[in-house]
Design an enzyme around this catalytic site. Structure first.
Site, PDB file in Angstrom:
ATOM      1  N   HIS A 142      -3.087  -3.224  -6.061  1.00 50.66           N
ATOM      2  CA  HIS A 142      -3.468  -2.849  -4.627  1.00 50.66           C
ATOM      3  C   HIS A 142      -4.928  -2.744  -4.325  1.00 50.66           C
ATOM      4  O   HIS A 142      -5.794  -2.071  -4.916  1.00 50.66           O
ATOM      5  CB  HIS A 142      -3.027  -1.366  -4.547  1.00 50.66           C
ATOM      6  N   GLU A 147      -6.146  -0.581  -7.413  1.00 50.85           N
ATOM      7  CA  GLU A 147      -5.192   0.127  -8.225  1.00 50.85           C
ATOM      8  C   GLU A 147      -4.016  -0.737  -8.788  1.00 50.85           C
ATOM      9  O   GLU A 147      -3.556  -1.555  -8.355  1.00 50.85           O
ATOM     10  CB  GLU A 147      -4.420   1.083  -7.086  1.00 50.85           C
ATOM     11  N   SER A 182       0.821  -1.180  -0.041  1.00 53.26           N
ATOM     12  CA  SER A 182      -0.009  -0.086   0.099  1.00 53.26           C
ATOM     13  C   SER A 182       0.701   1.317   0.130  1.00 53.26           C
ATOM     14  O   SER A 182       0.227   2.326  -0.002  1.00 53.26           O
ATOM     15  CB  SER A 182      -0.916  -0.031   1.333  1.00 53.26           C
ATOM     16  N   ASN A 203      -4.203   6.700  -1.062  1.00 49.59           N
ATOM     17  CA  ASN A 203      -3.460   7.192  -0.164  1.00 49.59           C
ATOM     18  C   ASN A 203      -2.809   8.267  -0.024  1.00 49.59           C
ATOM     19  O   ASN A 203      -2.462   9.135   0.991  1.00 49.59           O
ATOM     20  CB  ASN A 203      -2.739   6.143   0.369  1.00 49.59           C
TER      21      ASN A 203
HETATM   22  P1  NAI Z   1      -0.915  -9.316   7.951  1.00 49.85           P
HETATM   23  O1  NAI Z   1      -0.047  -8.966   8.884  1.00 49.85           O
HETATM   24  O2  NAI Z   1      -2.411  -9.584   8.155  1.00 49.85           O
HETATM   25  O3  NAI Z   1      -0.655 -10.815   6.989  1.00 49.85           O
HETATM   26  C1  NAI Z   1       0.814 -10.688   6.555  1.00 49.85           C
HETATM   27  C2  NAI Z   1       1.145 -12.132   6.210  1.00 49.85           C
HETATM   28  O4  NAI Z   1       2.261 -12.405   5.507  1.00 49.85           O
HETATM   29  C3  NAI Z   1       1.220 -12.996   7.583  1.00 49.85           C
HETATM   30  O5  NAI Z   1       0.474 -13.947   7.805  1.00 49.85           O
HETATM   31  C4  NAI Z   1       2.703 -13.356   7.766  1.00 49.85           C
HETATM   32  O6  NAI Z   1       2.924 -14.516   8.747  1.00 49.85           O
HETATM   33  C5  NAI Z   1       3.087 -13.290   6.250  1.00 49.85           C
HETATM   34  N1  NAI Z   1       4.203 -13.196   5.895  1.00 49.85           N
HETATM   35  C6  NAI Z   1       5.257 -12.019   6.334  1.00 49.85           C
HETATM   36  N2  NAI Z   1       6.314 -12.208   5.720  1.00 49.85           N
HETATM   37  C7  NAI Z   1       6.453 -13.249   5.121  1.00 49.85           C
HETATM   38  C8  NAI Z   1       7.374 -13.961   4.093  1.00 49.85           C
HETATM   39  N3  NAI Z   1       8.597 -13.499   4.016  1.00 49.85           N
HETATM   40  N4  NAI Z   1       7.315 -14.784   3.529  1.00 49.85           N
HETATM   41  C9  NAI Z   1       5.626 -15.603   3.573  1.00 49.85           C
HETATM   42  N5  NAI Z   1       4.911 -14.837   4.356  1.00 49.85           N
HETATM   43  C10 NAI Z   1       5.250 -13.860   5.075  1.00 49.85           C
HETATM   44  O7  NAI Z   1      -0.900  -8.054   6.720  1.00 49.85           O
HETATM   45  P2  NAI Z   1      -1.889  -7.538   5.910  1.00 49.85           P
HETATM   46  O8  NAI Z   1      -2.691  -6.686   6.463  1.00 49.85           O
HETATM   47  O9  NAI Z   1      -2.734  -8.545   5.099  1.00 49.85           O
HETATM   48  O10 NAI Z   1      -1.193  -6.873   4.762  1.00 49.85           O
HETATM   49  C11 NAI Z   1      -0.290  -7.389   3.788  1.00 49.85           C
HETATM   50  C12 NAI Z   1       0.087  -6.425   2.863  1.00 49.85           C
HETATM   51  O11 NAI Z   1      -0.676  -5.791   2.218  1.00 49.85           O
HETATM   52  C13 NAI Z   1       0.934  -5.206   3.140  1.00 49.85           C
HETATM   53  O12 NAI Z   1       2.043  -5.140   2.280  1.00 49.85           O
HETATM   54  C14 NAI Z   1       0.386  -4.313   3.288  1.00 49.85           C
HETATM   55  O13 NAI Z   1       0.720  -2.762   3.279  1.00 49.85           O
HETATM   56  C15 NAI Z   1      -0.935  -4.436   2.136  1.00 49.85           C
HETATM   57  N6  NAI Z   1      -1.928  -3.910   2.324  1.00 49.85           N
HETATM   58  C16 NAI Z   1      -2.924  -3.891   3.685  1.00 49.85           C
HETATM   59  C17 NAI Z   1      -4.240  -3.294   3.884  1.00 49.85           C
HETATM   60  C18 NAI Z   1      -4.850  -3.309   5.028  1.00 49.85           C
HETATM   61  O14 NAI Z   1      -5.743  -2.443   5.228  1.00 49.85           O
HETATM   62  N7  NAI Z   1      -4.391  -4.118   5.893  1.00 49.85           N
HETATM   63  C19 NAI Z   1      -4.662  -2.564   2.552  1.00 49.85           C
HETATM   64  C20 NAI Z   1      -3.919  -2.769   1.357  1.00 49.85           C
HETATM   65  C21 NAI Z   1      -2.736  -3.248   1.246  1.00 49.85           C
END
Ligand code: NAI
Length: 509
Positions: free
Chosen positions: A146, A158, A125, A196
């Protein structure tokens, strides 16, 4: 043009089975793709799969999909034990931790595993797509995809191109998102992409109004909702997002733009973060969410006497709506031609719509001391609250007369301290300014900017269409006046808005 979308037979890898990865997987599996989950944490993929399957069952129970389709979609979800199991994917979407080095490493490893034709997408993001792709043997195949949270419900995606991204690969993901029932927009990889970035002033102007004592948070929220038509005001929205998250995004956009004052983070929000008042999740942010806490109440003027002598000037939308709203009251309303942007005269008090100057400055310039300003509405016919401010030169009867008028027209009235641009006008002008700058800098086109803001953050109208509706010349004037008043670069007018005014053209051409 025929669709370039990936066929549903294309298997998809999703790395990161957290909130976003699971949401994206649900969308892709529902669209017919086999989805293979990989997560660094043991059991995370299986847990995400179980959660999505429960969602599908739930949707089937509610009749939103057939039981057969739910079962088939559930069976398309698989947990991968290692990256090697993603070798045959046609697309891999990364939704892991928001860290450049970790994401870069991941894609470099993927390059050694996946075929040359596999498309790489990142759901980042905030991180530059160009940076994530740098160092890949083939950076052309990496695209930002995105999604917004929750991905199954939010329509916007996006599609972001970095410097090296192949336009045809971005096109494939654009059409694929469409085939998945989403509404994609193209954007260039710049800080904050579209949503954003353009959304920053919604929070920033609210925080600025609060800092300057224009009103308290509950009153500003009520004005943005009941007059501006936003689903939530800035403070309740920041409380919902979480101040840690919201502040981090603001800081990252501000830093990425080399501390451009337009994105300057707020000390008020920093204080909340430092106190651990992160919003709803900690039961304390701008508001108190403890069970015993009372609901916040907006400041509303007590009932004022009905005005006796009302003249409404001109044929503007605000003027016509005011006349219609007063028609049922039995009050006698005189009409008069437009007069120096005066909306109405009530018992000797002149009411103007804000043009970005304070009421006090306007009273000084016009020599009219009994002067009151009112804010702009998303819809002047249906808005339920009006924000006003009173010149310091006026006496107490000015506030009474203006309050009485708007109350007679069916508005709850909130009187703000005399700040320039009031609340809705100032917010919309700054949102439009940011959207215009994004368009001017080639980040996206005008339609995409508006679509992104309507669908990504549920704005009631796209900022550029809204500016056109108010009149781009008026928005230009508001911004100029804000800039003059504060003497800050924060309010500099986007070249696109300036050029539109000089050309006499709307922003949506
Ligand atoms: P989250 O923390 O809920 O999930 C991330 C997952 O990735 C976890 O299950 C973790 O164990 C896993 N993980 C971390 N490093 C890893 C690796 N090297 N290899 C494999 N698995 C790995 O995070 P979330 O909220 O789902 O965000 C994920 C991505 O999406 C981030 O880049 C975030 O910026 C982006 N994003 C988040 C939004 C939100 O509102 N939460 C909205 C749009 C984008």
């Amino acid at each position: 043009m025929s669709s370039r979308a990936l066929s549903p037979r294309t298997p998809i890898g999703i790395i990161g089975a957290g909130a976003m990865g699971a949401g994206i997987a649900q969308v892709a599996a529902a669209a017919g793709h086999a989805v293979h989950f990989l997560d660094a944490r043991d059991g995370a993929a299986a847990q995400a799969i179980a959660g999505i399957q429960a969602q599908f069952d739930n949707m089937a129970a509610k009749g939103k999909m057939s039981a057969k389709a739910a079962q088939a979609a559930s069976q398309r979800l698989h947990a991968a034990a290692s990256m090697a199991e993603l070798a045959s994917m046609g697309l891999v979407v990364e939704a892991i931790v928001e860290n450049l080095e970790v994401k870069r490493d991941l894609f470099r490893q993927l390059e050694t595993v996946c075929s040359a034709s596999c498309i790489f997408a990142t759901n980042t993001s905030s991180i530059s797509i160009t940076s994530i792709a740098a160092g890949l043997n083939n950076p052309a195949r990496l695209v930002g995809m995105h999604f917004f949270n929750p991905a199954p419900l939010m329509a916007l995606v996006e599609i972001i191109s970095g410097l090296a991204t192949d336009v045809s690969v971005a096109g494939v993901l654009f059409d694929t998102a469409k085939a998945w029932g989403k509404i994609p927009v193209f954007a260039k990889s710049t800080p904050g992409f579209i949503v954003n970035r353009v959304a920053r002033p919604f929070y920033a102007e609210g925080l600025r109004l609060l800092q300057e004592g224009a009103a308290d948070s509950a009153t500003i929220d009520a004005i943005l909702r009941e007059l501006g038509g936003f689903r939530m005001g800035p403070f309740e929205l920041m409380d919902m997002i979480g101040h840690d998250v919201n502040f981090a995004v603001t800081q990252s956009v501000w830093r990425a733009f080399y501390n451009d004052p337009r994105f300057l983070p707020s000390l008020i929000q920093q204080e909340l973060v430092e106190a651990g008042y992160l919003g709803k999740k900690t039961k304390r942010g701008f508001y108190n969410y403890a069970e015993s806490a009372s609901a916040p109440v907006a400041h509303t003027q007590a009932t004022a006497p009905c005005p006796k002598d009302i003249t409404v000037h001109g044929e503007s939308r605000a003027a016509t709506a005011l006349v219609t709203r007063l028609a049922n009251t039995g009050l006698k309303v005189h009409r008069a031609p437009a007069q120096q942007e005066c909306l109405a005269q009530v018992d000797g008090v002149r009411i103007f719509q804000t043009d970005g100057r304070t009421a006090t400055l306007r009273a000084q310039v016009t020599g009219v001391s009994q002067l009151v300003l009112c804010d702009v509405a998303l819809n002047h016919d249906t808005a339920t609250r009006m924000a006003i401010s009173v010149a310091q030169q006026a006496d107490a009867s000015a506030l009474q007369a203006a309050t009485g008028l708007f109350q007679a027209a069916g508005y709850a009235v909130s009187c703000l301290r005399d700040v320039p641009g009031l609340a809705v006008m100032r917010t919309v002008a700054m949102l439009a300014n940011e959207a215009a700058d994004a368009v001017n800098q080639g980040v996206c086109d005008a339609l995409s900017a508006d679509t992104a803001m309507r669908l990504g953050v549920n704005y009631p109208r796209g900022p550029l269409a809204w500016a056109d509706d108010i009149g781009v010349a008026h928005i230009h004037k508001v911004l100029k006046h804000l800039g003059d008043f504060y003497g800050e670069d924060r309010y500099r007018v986007s070249p696109l808005i300036q050029q539109s005014v000089y050309a006499g053209k709307p922003l949506h051409v």
